[in-house]
Motif scaffolding. Sequence first.
Motif, PDB file in Angstrom:
ATOM      1  N   GLU A  91       0.832  -1.208   0.000  1.00 35.45           N
ATOM      2  CA  GLU A  91       0.000   0.000   0.000  1.00 35.45           C
ATOM      3  C   GLU A  91       0.862   1.252   0.000  1.00 35.45           C
ATOM      4  OE1 GLU A  91      -2.795  -0.090   3.207  1.00 35.45           O
ATOM      5  OE2 GLU A  91      -3.629  -1.970   2.510  1.00 35.45           O
TER       6      GLU A  91
ATOM      7  N   GLU B 113      -7.455   4.258  14.352  1.00 38.75           N
ATOM      8  CA  GLU B 113      -7.289   3.720  12.998  1.00 38.75           C
ATOM      9  C   GLU B 113      -8.619   3.286  12.394  1.00 38.75           C
ATOM     10  OE1 GLU B 113      -4.255   1.778  11.302  1.00 38.75           O
ATOM     11  OE2 GLU B 113      -2.704   2.252  12.764  1.00 38.75           O
ATOM     12  N   ALA B 481     -14.948   7.712   4.974  1.00 42.25           N
ATOM     13  CA  ALA B 481     -13.721   7.270   4.294  1.00 42.25           C
ATOM     14  C   ALA B 481     -12.802   6.503   5.252  1.00 42.25           C
ATOM     15  CB  ALA B 481     -13.000   8.471   3.715  1.00 42.25           C
ATOM     16  N   VAL B 482     -12.673   7.016   6.495  1.00 44.64           N
ATOM     17  CA  VAL B 482     -11.754   6.369   7.451  1.00 44.64           C
ATOM     18  C   VAL B 482     -12.215   4.940   7.754  1.00 44.64           C
ATOM     19  CG1 VAL B 482     -10.826   6.460   9.805  1.00 44.64           C
ATOM     20  CG2 VAL B 482     -11.112   8.566   8.503  1.00 44.64           C
ATOM     21  N   GLU B 483     -13.514   4.807   8.038  1.00 43.67           N
ATOM     22  CA  GLU B 483     -14.029   3.473   8.372  1.00 43.67           C
ATOM     23  C   GLU B 483     -13.860   2.518   7.188  1.00 43.67           C
ATOM     24  OE1 GLU B 483     -15.495   6.477   9.045  1.00 43.67           O
ATOM     25  OE2 GLU B 483     -17.423   6.062   9.996  1.00 43.67           O
ATOM     26  N   SER B 484     -14.193   3.009   5.979  1.00 38.85           N
ATOM     27  CA  SER B 484     -14.096   2.139   4.798  1.00 38.85           C
ATOM     28  C   SER B 484     -12.647   1.738   4.535  1.00 38.85           C
ATOM     29  CB  SER B 484     -14.657   2.860   3.566  1.00 38.85           C
ATOM     30  OG  SER B 484     -16.001   3.192   3.807  1.00 38.85           O
ATOM     31  N   ASP B 485     -11.742   2.719   4.640  1.00 41.11           N
ATOM     32  CA  ASP B 485     -10.324   2.408   4.395  1.00 41.11           C
ATOM     33  C   ASP B 485      -9.771   1.428   5.431  1.00 41.11           C
ATOM     34  OD1 ASP B 485     -10.404   4.088   2.288  1.00 41.11           O
ATOM     35  OD2 ASP B 485      -9.363   5.755   3.258  1.00 41.11           O
ATOM     36  N   SER B 486     -10.288   1.523   6.663  1.00 41.65           N
ATOM     37  CA  SER B 486      -9.739   0.684   7.736  1.00 41.65           C
ATOM     38  C   SER B 486     -10.111  -0.792   7.583  1.00 41.65           C
ATOM     39  CB  SER B 486     -10.225   1.181   9.109  1.00 41.65           C
ATOM     40  OG  SER B 486     -11.613   0.930   9.244  1.00 41.65           O
ATOM     41  N   SER B 488      -9.701  -2.866   5.221  1.00 39.52           N
ATOM     42  CA  SER B 488      -8.671  -3.741   4.642  1.00 39.52           C
ATOM     43  C   SER B 488      -7.653  -4.179   5.698  1.00 39.52           C
ATOM     44  CB  SER B 488      -7.955  -3.032   3.492  1.00 39.52           C
ATOM     45  OG  SER B 488      -7.310  -1.882   3.979  1.00 39.52           O
TER      46      SER B 488
END
Lengths: 94, 498
Positions: A91, B113, B481-486, B488
Amino acid sequence: MKDSENDDVRKRIWVVVLWILAVLTWCPLGYGSYGAVDRLFGMPVWAAVALIIGAVLFLVEWYFLFRSGYALDDDKLFAALKDLQQDLSREVTP
Amino acid sequence: MTAMIIITGICLVSVVLSYIAFKQGFTRNADDYFVAGSSLGYFVLIFSLLASFLSAFSMFGMASLGYRTGFGSLFVLTVNLVPLGFLWYFMHKKTLVLGRARKWMSMGAPFGERYGKAMRAIIPIVVLIASIPYLVAQIQGIGLMVETMTEGLIPYKVGLFFIPTFIAVYLMMGGMKGSAWVNTVQGIFFTVMVFFLFGAVMSKNGGFGPTMDLVYQKHPELFQLGWNNGKVWSYPMIFGFATAMCLGCICFPQPYMHSYSSKSVNGFKAMFLAFGGICIVVITIPTLVGIASRAIVPGLSGVQADKVFGMVASATMPNWLAAMAVAGGFTAAMSTVNGLVFGNATNIAVDLYKTLNPNVDSQRLVRIAMGCVALIMAVCTWIAWNPNTPVAELSVIAFGMVAVTIFPLWGAYFWKRSTAAAAILSVVVGAGLNVVFFFMGGKGMILNPQPQFFQLNGFLVAFIASGIAFVGISWMTKPGAVESDSLSLFFHPALERN
């Protein structure tokens, strides 16, 4: 496929057993009653039973964590960390 | 005089241990200072975690609660903590793996995070507010102990300053490793001493059975559930106390800090398993000592009953051994203050200060944490100046309040649909209701079953409301965005395999 399904079922059974014992250590449901009590080892019977349930839960937890093969161990941790770090560095590095 | 020598000796040994940690360079950088460079082995982890929770509450508070209310106290801090072996494991398995992968050092890191900076900043505030009653309970317990041990030679208010000063010094000096070493030595000491006290108290009246017979003849209610017209140890009361303490344990900073500091997975599992196993023995003993004390030192009530541990030790043991037994409880209180103050100082420095000043260097972060240690100790000593709530009740309030952070933690690790708005609001609702109930109806409203709440206590009402808020708001709001990105990271296939 069948093995992993069986594993999932077994894991769920473990979780259900652990939760049942946990609830019994949080409340004397089914083994306590209001009012006068009989005594066992000098204690009220419900208190002695609660302590015994606690001891049984401890043994079940020990087996689950160290003997069942379903809990995390050092090999699984290192494998997971390796996979995670590979993906994390991918990433960061375009 | 003997008591004073023992107390001072314990303080000096603790300072020396921390000084060794300091000299060996375990506080050189933030990673070493906050999480001991992830180098703690089985033995230190087990006793450090144990000692960081077992406290004035578990020794003096539980003896007092047993004395005042009887065998129902066993559901407050003994059998009800055994489930922590698997609950801690399931809740903190990802804390261990992700903490290692992401170099986490504080409790707020997973929340930050997963949900963003706002949640990361809220966590240290809520945990600090919840910790204060518990810390005050320890410092209050220490003051009472010092007064009892020295037979009034050192008054309560002088004792309040004497010990916390030592604690602040060795915490600032030794960091996580120094704190863990001190906790371990103190943990072993108080574990040994409760066995001595138990033996002495029970042999006073011919053994455990005859002692309980004596208590039963005079106070049969202590052996019953639902006595005092169903008000004491009713089923809802037991469930409320038991869950508040058990779930609260999951959410305090200590399991996070010890997970980050663990050298191996077996050490991580062993400390969680051993905690419940040791509690069911080591805390049952002071509880039984408290109940047995009804036959030896009758007539105590309220805050005065917190002195029963020291009084019964004096009544049943030679002076020097009684002083050692009380010093065991005293070290339990000290080690809890260590763990909790250190955890909170870390949270404030890493989660709050570093979030506001992302470019802060490692050395300055360590100095901020040291300053927080001193400040927290000073505030708690000031609050403990006028004690008016028994140690046990103060502690349950603290555990109940911090327990509301369990929903965002569960959501972070196990529910992809959870959102930052839900996490923040559920904590605000849960902690806020605890505060409101406390100001509306005092400690009784939080601890005791309330008719207007369908016989649930205030803690359970706040806890349930917090859970409903978390699930409801997560469904009503969309992950940002933060929740969705986290996702992974938090739901990486490598984590899901285990």
